[in-house]
Design a protein around this motif. Structure first.
Motif, PDB file in Angstrom:
ATOM      1  N   TYR A   1     -22.751  52.300 -25.122  1.00  0.00           N
ATOM      2  CA  TYR A   1     -21.362  52.917 -24.972  1.00  0.00           C
ATOM      3  C   TYR A   1     -21.446  54.525 -25.823  1.00  0.00           C
TER       4      TYR A   1
ATOM      5  N   VAL B   1     -26.320  47.461 -22.413  1.00  0.00           N
ATOM      6  CA  VAL B   1     -25.183  48.640 -22.190  1.00  0.00           C
ATOM      7  C   VAL B   1     -25.117  49.433 -23.209  1.00  0.00           C
TER       8      VAL B   1
ATOM      9  N   VAL C   1     -20.827  55.013 -20.334  1.00  0.00           N
ATOM     10  CA  VAL C   1     -21.828  53.929 -20.460  1.00  0.00           C
ATOM     11  C   VAL C   1     -23.041  54.142 -19.821  1.00  0.00           C
TER      12      VAL C   1
ATOM     13  N   ASN D   1     -20.564  42.045 -21.583  1.00  0.00           N
ATOM     14  CA  ASN D   1     -21.897  42.364 -20.682  1.00  0.00           C
ATOM     15  C   ASN D   1     -22.418  41.267 -19.912  1.00  0.00           C
TER      16      ASN D   1
END
Length: 238
Positions: free
Chosen positions: A127, A125, A200, A118
């Motif tokens: 997921y 982020v 995401v 990232n």
């Protein structure tokens, strides 16, 4: 002796004379008449009250405009970049087809070390879903879930993707087309594509979190049995 009465003048006229309009005297309102070219005075029309539905529509449009401006400002401040994925090394220890089975069965053992980065300094982020899938000559031979849930800002995580087991060869795909003959062929080269896909979301500090976006990653691998591959940069589509 009786003196004659004196005349009293006002503005040049005697007391007994009738004053003319426009000379020191303002005519009464009752005496004023509208000009022929002027329409008669009309009261303004009553103001139309907004219905509840129109008020709701205007409020909704205003809220959307404010939300759009806020989202644009947040994006301009943080400017998120897409995640980066690379394969540090991959090893293919088994890859063969049992042609005596009906249908033929592909046996495989592929281990890939992934580096998921990232690059954003102030953006985390999430997921929601992240899968890895092996594809050889259009034939998918395994699909697994990767243990990734959240990645902090400016962070790189190492994840192992282990694809092993057996998979039936799809109908219409011949053993010759696959080009996999046995585990004794050490010189054979296999072009295996490792695909990552998922959902995401980006978290902008403690301000807001975006909606889910589809992540698609392709890592083209050139593999030999029992020979670790070189580092491969993957193509990320988001």
């Amino acid at each position: 002796m009786q003196q004659p009465p004196q005349e009293i003048h006002a503005y040049g006229y005697s007391a007994g004379a009738a004053p003319a309009y426009g000379v020191g005297v303002v005519p009464a309102a009752s005496d004023a008449s509208p000009r022929p070219d002027q329409p008669p005075h009309q009261p303004p029309p009553p103001r139309r009250r907004l219905s509840p539905f129109r008020i709701f529509i205007l409020a909704f449009i205003g809220a959307c405009a404010i939300a759009g401006v806020v989202a644009l400002l947040v994006w301009l401040i943080y400017r998120p970049s897409r995640v980066q994925v690379a394969v540090h090394a991959a090893t293919l220890s088994r890859f063969l087809v049992n042609s005596t089975a009906a249908p033929p069965v592909l046996s495989f053992n592929l281990t890939a070390g992934l580096i998921i980065t990232n690059p954003n300094r102030r953006v985390g982020v999430y997921y929601d879903l992240l899968h890895a899938e092996g594809v050889y000559r259009g034939q998918s031979f395994d699909r697994i879930t990767l243990p990734m849930s959240f990645q902090a800002a400016d962070c790189a995580d190492r994840v192992r993707a282990v694809l092993e087991g057996t998979s039936a060869v799809a109908a219409g795909v011949s053993v010759v087309a696959l080009g996999v003959v046995g585990d004794d062929d050490q010189a054979a080269v296999f072009n295996v594509d490792l695909w990552l896909d998922g959902k995401v979301r980006y978290r902008y500090g403690g301000v807001m979190t975006t909606s889910a976006s589809t992540l698609s990653v392709k890592c083209p691998l050139v593999l030999q049995l029992m020979v670790p591959s070189r580092r491969v940069e993957c193509t990320v589509n988001l």
